[in-house]
Every structure is written in structure tokens, then in C-alpha cells.
Design a protein around this motif. Structure first.
Motif, mmCIF file in Angstrom:
data_model
loop_
_atom_site.group_PDB
_atom_site.id
_atom_site.type_symbol
_atom_site.label_atom_id
_atom_site.label_comp_id
_atom_site.label_asym_id
_atom_site.label_seq_id
_atom_site.Cartn_x
_atom_site.Cartn_y
_atom_site.Cartn_z
ATOM 1 N N UNK A 16 7.651 -29.866 -1.060
ATOM 2 C CA UNK A 16 6.666 -29.102 -1.824
ATOM 3 C C UNK A 16 5.428 -29.954 -2.119
ATOM 4 N N UNK A 17 5.250 -31.051 -1.422
ATOM 5 C CA UNK A 17 4.154 -31.988 -1.713
ATOM 6 C C UNK A 17 2.826 -31.465 -1.155
ATOM 7 N N UNK A 18 2.449 -30.268 -1.561
ATOM 8 C CA UNK A 18 1.276 -29.602 -0.979
ATOM 9 C C UNK A 18 -0.027 -30.153 -1.543
ATOM 10 N N UNK A 19 -0.086 -30.294 -2.844
ATOM 11 C CA UNK A 19 -1.283 -30.908 -3.438
ATOM 12 C C UNK A 19 -1.417 -32.343 -2.936
ATOM 13 N N UNK A 20 -0.324 -33.094 -3.031
ATOM 14 C CA UNK A 20 -0.345 -34.496 -2.630
ATOM 15 C C UNK A 20 -0.761 -34.656 -1.172
ATOM 16 N N UNK A 21 -0.113 -33.927 -0.277
ATOM 17 C CA UNK A 21 -0.371 -34.125 1.149
ATOM 18 C C UNK A 21 -1.771 -33.690 1.554
ATOM 19 N N UNK B 116 10.599 -20.208 -3.593
ATOM 20 C CA UNK B 116 10.180 -21.415 -4.313
ATOM 21 C C UNK B 116 8.944 -22.023 -3.663
ATOM 22 N N UNK B 117 8.927 -22.020 -2.347
ATOM 23 C CA UNK B 117 7.807 -22.605 -1.616
ATOM 24 C C UNK B 117 6.519 -21.829 -1.878
ATOM 25 N N UNK B 118 6.608 -20.498 -1.849
ATOM 26 C CA UNK B 118 5.422 -19.675 -2.103
ATOM 27 C C UNK B 118 4.936 -19.842 -3.542
ATOM 28 N N UNK B 119 5.864 -19.931 -4.475
ATOM 29 C CA UNK B 119 5.491 -20.115 -5.872
ATOM 30 C C UNK B 119 4.770 -21.452 -6.060
ATOM 31 N N UNK B 120 5.277 -22.483 -5.404
ATOM 32 C CA UNK B 120 4.635 -23.787 -5.562
ATOM 33 C C UNK B 120 3.283 -23.831 -4.863
ATOM 34 N N UNK B 121 3.136 -23.100 -3.790
ATOM 35 C CA UNK B 121 1.837 -23.030 -3.120
ATOM 36 C C UNK B 121 0.767 -22.559 -4.092
ATOM 37 N N UNK B 122 1.079 -21.570 -4.902
ATOM 38 C CA UNK B 122 0.106 -21.089 -5.890
ATOM 39 C C UNK B 122 -0.194 -22.161 -6.919
ATOM 40 N N UNK B 123 0.848 -22.899 -7.332
ATOM 41 C CA UNK B 123 0.632 -24.006 -8.281
ATOM 42 C C UNK B 123 -0.305 -25.041 -7.666
ATOM 43 N N UNK B 124 -0.063 -25.384 -6.419
ATOM 44 C CA UNK B 124 -0.889 -26.389 -5.747
ATOM 45 C C UNK B 124 -2.350 -25.948 -5.671
ATOM 46 N N UNK B 125 -2.566 -24.676 -5.364
ATOM 47 C CA UNK B 125 -3.938 -24.156 -5.305
ATOM 48 C C UNK B 125 -4.641 -24.301 -6.641
ATOM 49 N N UNK B 126 -3.883 -24.105 -7.725
ATOM 50 C CA UNK B 126 -4.463 -24.154 -9.066
ATOM 51 C C UNK B 126 -4.662 -25.574 -9.581
ATOM 52 N N UNK B 127 -4.081 -26.556 -8.890
ATOM 53 C CA UNK B 127 -4.105 -27.918 -9.420
ATOM 54 C C UNK B 127 -4.705 -28.935 -8.449
ATOM 55 N N UNK B 128 -5.650 -28.496 -7.651
ATOM 56 C CA UNK B 128 -6.460 -29.446 -6.908
ATOM 57 C C UNK B 128 -6.116 -29.672 -5.453
ATOM 58 N N UNK B 129 -5.231 -28.877 -4.880
ATOM 59 C CA UNK B 129 -4.946 -29.014 -3.448
ATOM 60 C C UNK B 129 -6.217 -28.753 -2.644
ATOM 61 N N UNK B 130 -6.359 -29.435 -1.519
ATOM 62 C CA UNK B 130 -7.548 -29.290 -0.680
ATOM 63 C C UNK B 130 -7.322 -28.131 0.286
ATOM 64 N N UNK B 131 -8.083 -27.072 0.107
ATOM 65 C CA UNK B 131 -7.890 -25.815 0.830
ATOM 66 C C UNK B 131 -7.906 -26.000 2.344
ATOM 67 N N UNK B 132 -8.694 -26.930 2.832
ATOM 68 C CA UNK B 132 -8.857 -27.136 4.275
ATOM 69 C C UNK B 132 -7.527 -27.390 4.982
ATOM 70 N N UNK B 133 -6.579 -28.017 4.274
ATOM 71 C CA UNK B 133 -5.315 -28.402 4.912
ATOM 72 C C UNK B 133 -4.121 -27.577 4.443
ATOM 73 N N UNK B 134 -4.320 -26.685 3.497
ATOM 74 C CA UNK B 134 -3.202 -25.962 2.909
ATOM 75 C C UNK B 134 -2.443 -25.109 3.920
#
Length: 423
Positions: free
Chosen positions: A24-29, A63-81
């Protein structure tokens, strides 16, 4: 140099504030990818470097879809999501110098633990304002490892003209639970690697000390077990039920009775048991979370096969069905002392005391899959440890490291690249 050290601290504290569990390291990655792209690395992300068939213990789609929304809200870089949105969050960054030479690879991990971080004022992340913003925590230093990887990437690119061959930095998801490495190995990310180095911070190694080859990892298998029976009224018709709870309880007792192996250390643990739905109902379901360990992969295979037999026998005894899912795995390994010797010399030049090799028990690690894969095709590989002062032990709510250990770690890995590409 001062600015570089400040950048390391800034990266580390940002990752610490926004910890993410394995796969689930979407924001991080995405942040890591954005930084690496800005530095000029060739990037492979997600399924390009992970075989989905070997992603063990991966969270559900929900769980993965739910965390994706969290990542979007907390600074994930859209270009790589889009590349990591399904939970395949691994990254391989490659620096091709264009000059013939060997391929050197470094592995760092990115995931956190499901631990609520300490809130006391004596906890430095609280005092300095970078405590976790959610109910997970970087309680094993993977925020530091990710930062070290980025610091290494920065120094390598700044000194590209001094290098030969290719250098890869592997940002691995889901090390906790030994789940993520094998998928990257099966995807072939180290197939061309001549020298491989994995690393960790802490693990009881003193501050300003360095271990060049850690051989103490136990092979392990993590298994989720379910028993399915038939419910019935415990008072009115108990004979009609098939008691899954009794099967599970029997399995727990007998798993702990598996004979130890004469060739080396063994471990087995049942960490969780969940069963039943009511006081007066014969339990129609039960679930166990268990793990086996062995001093070698062969010994662990023995414990695992014994455990499977115990579980099958318990199910048959109570007339219930069972299912075993392998959700994590790690191998034993024997580090290459030649490449470890290179690291030891560099660490001592850096001013650290060092050991060439340690066989002290160190839990389990799935970086062993990388090490064994590289050695299998004739390469050299090791697992090194950077000592640091710890506020508390690993996987503890008060875990924290001394941030001035990070520049040493980056410098040792960078200098090793300079030496190894000349071999």
C-alpha cells in the motif's frame, strides 16, 4: 554537505509522518519515483518489476482502493499513481553510465507496521512534530531505508562521471511479513546483477558500528489457516455440528509439540486464533495466523511440512475442512565475504568500527531471495547493518533512530559503488 544532511532528515521525517503498510506504499512510492525521475534515473514501476503471482499476503482489492483515496489526499504524486494503484508499488531505478562495467544493485524497503506510535512528549517524533499521522508506524526504520536509497541515488547521479557499468536501486514493498521481495526476484530485477547489497539500520548494532555481512536470518513461512465446519445449537443438537474451534484449538496445541530438528534452531508460533459466533453455537469457522522458522531453509521446510500435517490431522479429527494460505516467506542465506570485505574497509575509512561477519540471530528477511538469486548465477551479495542509537527496540511504539547515522550509511553505499564498478 550540511544541506545534503538536512535533505535526508526532511525526507525521513516526511515518510515517518505518513507510514504505509506493505503493498500500500502508494504515497511513498510515487514521491520516491518523482524524486528519482527528477534526478534523471530510468524507472520501472509496479507490475514491470513485480510478478503478481508471487505477491504474498497482499491486501484485498477493497483495502487497496480505500488506501488509494487516502494516498491521493495525503500528497501522492498523481503522475505515478496509475502505476501503483493496484498495490504493486515496487520501483527499480537504473543509472546506466554508458561505460562497460558490472551491474551493482542496492535494495531498500519502504513499508511500515500496524503499530500506533507513542504520544509522550519524551518521544522525539512528538517533540519535533513528525509523529505518524495515522494508526501505522515506521517502527523498524524503513522510512530511514527509503531515505538512504534516495540519498544514494542523489550522490550517484552527482558523480556519474566517476562510475562505470549500471547501478540499480531497488525500492521494495512489503518487507514486513517477508512478502514483497520474491515477486521482484521472479520478475527478473536482479537477473543481470553482479553485485548486490541489502541493508538495514539498527537491529541492536551499536551507534557508529557496522556489520558487513549478516548471516543470522532464519528461513520462515507465514501461513493463514482457516477451518470450516457446521454450526448447530450447542444445547439442542450438538451432535449435528462440526466444531471448527476444537479443530483449531487442537492444532494450536499440537503445532507447539512439533519435534525440534537436530541440525539447527527451529521456531513455531501461533500468533492469532479467531473462532465462533456465539456462546450457544457450535463454531462453524476458525482461523489461525502462524509462522515457522528454521536455521536453514531445509530445516524450515521440515517445520512447515510438520505443521501442515498437524493442521490436516486436526481437521480430519473433527470432520471439518481446512485451507492453508502462504502469506510470507524468507530463506536462509550465506553472504559473499568478498563484497562484504569491500564494505568493511569503506566503513572503517568512514571512521566506524566494523565486523566482517555476524551470525547472531536476526529474525527473518526476504532480501535473502535477492541474495540467493544473485549468487545462483555467479554474482556476489551481502546484507549489511548500519548501527545507530535506538530509543526503543524494533517493532516498538517508541522506536526511533539517531538521524546522524544516515549520512554514514549513504556514504558507505556510495563509496562501495565506486569500488565495485571497477571490478
Amino acid at each position: 554537505m550540511v544541506q545534503f544532511e538536512k535533505q535526508l532528515i526532511e525526507w525521513r521525517r516526511d515518510f515517518h509522518q505518513y507510514p504505509e503498510l506493505g503493498f500500500l506504499e502508494m504515497r511513498t512510492s510515487t514521491i520516491v519515483a518523482d524524486i528519482l525521475d527528477g534526478l534523471g534515473y530510468d524507472l520501472e514501476i509496479g507490475k514491470a518489476v513485480m510478478d503478481p503471482d508471487y505477491c504474498m499476503g497482499k491486501p484485498s482489492d477493497a483495502e487497496t482502493k480505500q488506501h488509494l483515496e487516502w494516498a491521493k489526499e495525503h500528497g501522492a504524486v498523481e503522475k505515478y499513481l496509475g502505476l501503483v494503484s493496484e498495490g504493486y508499488t515496487g520501483i527499480v531505478a537504473t543509472l546506466d553510465t554508458g561505460t562497460p562495467g558490472p551491474t551493482v544493485a542496492y535494495r531498500v524497503d519502504m513499508d511500515a507496521l500496524p503499530i500506533v506510535e507513542a504520544t509522550g512528549d519524551d518521544h522525539v517524533p512528538v517533540e519535533e512534530g513528525f509523529r505518524s499521522t495515522n494508526d501505522n508506524m515506521h517502527a523498524c526504520g524503513h522510512d530511514v531505508h527509503t531515505t538512504i536509497g534516495l540519498g544514494l541515488a542523489t550522490k550517484l547521479m552527482e558523480n556519474k562521471d566517476q562510475l562505470k557499468g549500471k547501478i540499480k536501486i531497488i525500492f521494495q514493498p512489503a518487507e514486513e511479513g517477508t512478502r514483497g521481495a520474491r515477486s521482484m526476484v521472479e520478475a527478473g530485477v536482479v537477473r543481470d546483477v553482479d553485485y548486490f547489497i541489502a541493508s538495514h539500520i539498527g537491529t541492536g548494532v551499536p551507534h557508529d558500528h557496522f556489520v558487513a555481512a549478516n548471516n543470522g536470518f532464519l528461513a520462515t513461512s507465514k501461513m493463514d489457516v482457516t477451518f470450516k465446519g457446521r454450526s448447530s445449537h450447542a444445547g439442542g443438537s450438538p451432535e449435528e455440528g462440526k466444531n471448527a474451534m476444537l479443530a483449531a484449538a487442537n492444532a494450536v496445541i499440537n503445532l507447539n509439540a512439533i519435534p525440534r530438528h537436530s541440525a539447527g534452531a527451529t521456531r513455531i508460533n501461533v500468533g492469532e486464533l479467531h473462532a465462533g459466533s456465539g456462546r450457544n453455537i457450535i463454531a462453524d469457522h476458525a482461523a489461525l495466523k502462524i509462522e515457522t522458522r528454521g536455521e536453514t531453509s531445509e530445516i524450515n521446510d521440515y517445520v512447515k511440512s510438520q505443521a501442515e500435517a498437524v493442521i490436516e490431522g486436526a481437521a480430519k479429527m473433527y470432520g471439518v475442512s481446512h485451507h492453508i494460505e502462504l502469506v510470507g516467506e524468507g530463506e536462509s542465506t550465506d553472504c559473499s565475504l568478498e563484497v562484504a570485505g569491500v564494505l568493511k574497509e569503506i566503513a572503517e575509512a568512514e571512521g566506524l568500527s566494523s565486523d566482517l561477519r555476524s551470525d547472531a540471530s536476526a529474525g527473518s528477511e526476504d532480501a535473502t531471495f535477492f541474495i540467493n538469486a544473485v549468487q545462483a548465477h555467479g554474482g556476489q551479495a551481502t546484507y549489511c547493518i548500519f548501527g545507530t542509537e535506538l530509543a526503543a527496540g524494533h517493532h516498538n511504539e517508541k522506536f526511533d533512530i539517531s538521524e546522524d547515522s544516515m549520512p554514514h550509511a549513504v556514504n558507505i553505499l556510495f563509496e562501495s559503488a565506486k569500488v565495485l564498478v571497477e571490478k
